[in-house]
Scaffold this active site. Structure first.
Site, short mmCIF file in Angstrom:
data_model
loop_
_atom_site.label_atom_id
_atom_site.label_comp_id
_atom_site.label_asym_id
_atom_site.label_seq_id
_atom_site.Cartn_x
_atom_site.Cartn_y
_atom_site.Cartn_z
N ASP A 85 7.73 2.95 9.84
CA ASP A 85 6.58 2.06 9.68
C ASP A 85 5.90 1.80 11.02
O ASP A 85 6.06 0.75 11.63
CB ASP A 85 6.99 0.75 9.01
CG ASP A 85 5.79 0.10 8.32
OD1 ASP A 85 4.70 0.70 8.29
OD2 ASP A 85 5.94 -1.01 7.80
N ARG B 178 15.34 -2.36 3.03
CA ARG B 178 15.06 -3.14 4.24
C ARG B 178 15.97 -4.37 4.32
O ARG B 178 16.52 -4.82 3.30
CB ARG B 178 13.60 -3.60 4.23
CG ARG B 178 12.59 -2.47 4.00
CD ARG B 178 11.30 -3.01 3.41
NE ARG B 178 10.39 -1.94 2.98
CZ ARG B 178 9.33 -1.52 3.65
NH1 ARG B 178 9.01 -2.11 4.79
NH2 ARG B 178 8.57 -0.55 3.20
N ASP C 128 11.20 -7.18 7.56
CA ASP C 128 10.80 -6.28 6.47
C ASP C 128 10.51 -4.87 6.97
O ASP C 128 10.32 -3.95 6.16
CB ASP C 128 9.58 -6.83 5.72
CG ASP C 128 8.39 -7.06 6.62
OD1 ASP C 128 8.50 -7.90 7.53
OD2 ASP C 128 7.34 -6.42 6.43
N LYS D 228 2.22 5.73 2.22
CA LYS D 228 1.44 4.72 2.94
C LYS D 228 -0.03 5.02 2.65
O LYS D 228 -0.49 6.14 2.88
CB LYS D 228 1.74 4.81 4.44
CG LYS D 228 1.22 3.68 5.29
CD LYS D 228 1.72 3.85 6.72
CE LYS D 228 1.31 2.70 7.63
NZ LYS D 228 1.85 2.89 9.00
N ARG E 203 5.95 9.92 3.82
CA ARG E 203 7.01 10.01 4.82
C ARG E 203 8.32 10.40 4.14
O ARG E 203 8.58 10.03 2.99
CB ARG E 203 7.18 8.69 5.58
CG ARG E 203 7.68 7.53 4.75
CD ARG E 203 8.16 6.37 5.62
NE ARG E 203 7.09 5.71 6.32
CZ ARG E 203 6.52 4.56 5.93
NH1 ARG E 203 6.90 3.99 4.80
NH2 ARG E 203 5.58 4.00 6.64
N ARG F 248 0.83 -1.21 0.00
CA ARG F 248 0.00 0.00 0.00
C ARG F 248 0.86 1.26 0.00
O ARG F 248 0.49 2.29 0.54
CB ARG F 248 -0.95 0.00 1.19
CG ARG F 248 -0.31 -0.11 2.57
CD ARG F 248 -1.36 0.09 3.65
NE ARG F 248 -0.81 -0.10 4.99
CZ ARG F 248 -1.45 0.23 6.10
NH1 ARG F 248 -2.64 0.80 6.02
NH2 ARG F 248 -0.92 0.01 7.28
N GLY G 217 -4.96 -1.53 -0.06
CA GLY G 217 -3.95 -0.53 -0.36
C GLY G 217 -4.18 0.83 0.27
O GLY G 217 -3.51 1.80 -0.08
#
Length: 465
Positions: A269, A189, A259, A116, A182, A96, A129
């Site tokens: 996140d 990652r 992740d 996001k 963001r 998403r 999503g």
């Protein structure tokens, strides 16, 4: 395309496009029914030359995702694998969100703009999503509080309400929707490396190591036998510091899956996060974390374990021995970061690892006995003030010299905090009356606290490009 209003430091640098053929998938943003600007972080925007955007252009770039000038041609949903609660999942990726711009900040660091709630991608699986507006508000609060407390974190750059009604099983539905942007120092990652390792993509792994060394600079490690070993040593340093920063902030991330680990050492996140109401190592943030795998006190071990998974992936390029040697540095690096950050939040000058570690033990004991959390404790004892009658703590604090605690914040009746009840109290007027004043007042208060905390402790191995 109209010229972009900018100051002198908007410097597009879409370096990830060199990896685009294998690191992600080209996608399109959802076509939202409406775009209503709810949050623009002009403080963060100034760092990358975007604070002069009009609201109309802000909506166009961060609600409709028109490309920024001379930047990425379109969004890229990144591919990755990961361990989720220690179970390997190869069916992951940006479900998403996407990365859609890169630029240099004033220090020459490469910064990403990622999303996001921007719509479905090839990695959405059964998800829609989307992002709830409440989830976006929670991310504003989390990132602002973490930044003020010295944590190396992504910043909530933009929140735009999108006019859709979402249904969720874990909160009242239907609920309002939003798309969040963001600002992060990269979106690579541990799981990005895990995917390449699982697919035995050696050339791509070497390219990604080189990308990280070039764009997430750290200590040099000239004696390291291979670029992957240099990168891994840097990454272990950054992750140890991130773990310590969580503990000193009293923060529980909630979902420390591989992740969700940015190899730049930047926390990001934010889902079911919490701050400690009292000093309780077993406190968990996620209602679904039944075994307490990511409880507050287990976060350093969880992050260390994730570092081990990166080492496994890097075996595609290099033998195990130097990777194990680097991984074994983590406990000592973590303790060094803990003492440095603990003394910073206490407002005291460090004296030495052994003495500072002993002081932490005394502080923890007082918090347990007093039944209080880190916010109240650090506020009361800033600069060695004796707000609680405890002879052992007073004795431990006596040899220390105080740093500057002259800011008016330290004379407030109590500290800023971010407990769940206050989060709900901030959200309620938004949900019921579309009243955002409590959110804006809280952000202003948090930023004032950040000013009072003083110069932030640099992450271990910190360097700029």
């Amino acid at each position: 395309m109209p010229a972009l209003p900018q100051d002198a430091i908007y410097r597009p640098s879409s370096r990830i496009m060199a990896l685009a053929d294998w690191i992600g998938d080209t996608v399109k943003a959802a076509d939202f029914p409406e775009t209503r600007l709810r949050w623009r972080n002009d403080r963060a925007a100034r760092e990358v030359g975007l604070a002069d955007l009009s609201d109309a252009d802000w909506l166009r770039h961060f609600g409709r995702f028109a490309p920024l000038p001379d930047n990425m041609p379109g969004p890229l949903a990144l591919r990755y694998h990961g361990h989720q609660f220690r179970v390997y999942n190869p069916d992951l990726g940006d479900g998403r969100g996407f990365t859609f711009a890169q630029m240099l900040d004033a220090d020459g660091r490469l910064m990403d703009l990622g999303t996001k709630g921007s719509g479905q991608t090839p990695w959405s699986r059964a998800g829609d999503g989307r992002l709830t507006l409440k989830g976006a508000v929670r991310e504003i609060l989390a990132t602002e509080m973490l930044e003020a407390l010295g944590v190396n974190t992504s910043r909530t750059f933009s929140v735009i309400e999108t006019g859709e009604s979402l249904f969720r099983g874990d909160e009242p539905s239907p609920t309002r929707s939003a798309v969040l942007v963001r600002l992060s120092h990269g979106h690579i990652r541990i799981g990005t490396f895990q995917r390449l390792g699982a697919l035995q993509l050696e050339d791509e792994m070497a390219q990604l190591v080189a990308y990280c060394l070039a764009n997430f600079p750290g200590a040099d490690f000239p004696d390291a036998p291979h670029p992957a070993v240099r990168f891994f040593n840097q990454m272990v340093e950054r992750m140890a510091d991130m773990a310590a920063s969580y503990m000193v902030a009293g923060f529980v991330h909630g979902v420390l899956n591989s992740d969700n680990m940015n190899v730049s050492g930047e926390s990001f996140d934010y889902g079911p996060w919490r701050w400690l109401p009292k000093w309780e190592p077993g406190f968990t943030a996620a209602y679904f974390d039944h075994a307490g795998l990511y409880a507050y006190g287990r976060q350093p071990e969880a992050i260390h374990w994730n570092c081990g998974q990166l080492a496994v992936a890097l075996r595609t390029l290099v033998e195990a021995a130097p990777l194990i040697e680097a991984l074994n540095r983590y406990p000592e690096l973590y303790q060094q970061a803990m003492t440095r950050r603990w003394l910073w939040r206490l407002g005291l000058e460090p004296r030495g690892l052994e003495e500072d570690t002993a002081l932490i033990g005394v502080c923890e004991k007082v918090m347990v006995e007093q039944g209080i959390g880190p916010d109240a404790f650090f506020f009361a004892h800033r600069g060695g003030r004796e707000a609680f009658v405890d002879a052992a703590l007073n004795e431990a604090l006596a040899p220390y010299s105080a740093t500057d605690s002259s800011h008016a914040y330290w004379s407030d009746e109590g500290p800023q905090s971010m407990l769940i009840d206050e989060v709900e109290a901030i959200w309620q007027p938004i949900a019921e009356k579309d009243d955002w004043s409590a959110l804006h007042a809280k952000v202003a208060a948090i930023r004032r606290m950040g000013e009072a905390m003083g110069k932030k402790p640099l992450p271990m191995g910190h360097a700029v490009a």
